[in-house]
Design an enzyme around this catalytic site. Structure first.
Site: not given
Ligand code: FES
Length: 100
Positions: A47, A64, A66
Site C-alpha cells: 500500500k 499528483c 493521476c
Molecule cells: S502529474 Fe499532475 S496529477 Fe498526476
C-alpha cells in the site's frame, strides 16, 4: 404441443439470463476486470502511502492524483498527457495558503 414447447423454451432462456446476471453481479467483479490506477509506483509495496507535516508544506504544495507523475506524490504535469491519451479528466490536489 407447440405452445408448451415455446413456454418451456422461454422459461429456459429466462432462467439462463437470470443465472448469467446473478453470476456477473456476484463473481465477475473480482476476476481482474477492474483496471489498475497505479501502473508502476512502488509496486513491491502492498500500500503506497505518503504523509507530510502541515508545517513543512510551505505556501503551496501540488500533489499528483493521476499516479503518472515521475515525481510522485508531487504533480509534475503528467496528468495532461494522461488526459490527452485516455480521455480522462484528472488533475492535482493543490494545498495552499489563502491569498490575503
Ligand atoms: S502529474 Fe499532475 S496529477 Fe498526476
Amino acid at each position: 404441443n407447440r405452445h408448451e414447447w415455446v413456454a418451456a423454451a422461454s422459461l429456459t432462456v429466462g432462467a439462463a439470463a437470470i443465472g448469467y446476471l446473478a453470476y456477473k453481479t456476484l463473481y465477475s467483479k473480482d476476476k481482474g476486470s477492474k483496471l489498475l490506477v497505479n501502473l508502476d509506483i512502488q509496486k513491491d509495496n502492498p500500500k503506497v502511502v505518503h504523509a507530510f507535516d502541515i508545517e513543512d508544506l510551505g505556501d503551496k504544495a501540488v500533489y499528483c492524483r493521476c499516479w503518472r507523475s515521475k515525481r510522485f506524490p508531487m504533480c509534475d504535469g503528467s496528468h495532461t498527457k494522461h488526459n490527452d491519451e485516455t480521455g480522462d479528466n484528472v488533475g492535482p490536489l493543490i494545498i495552499k495558503k489563502r491569498e490575503a
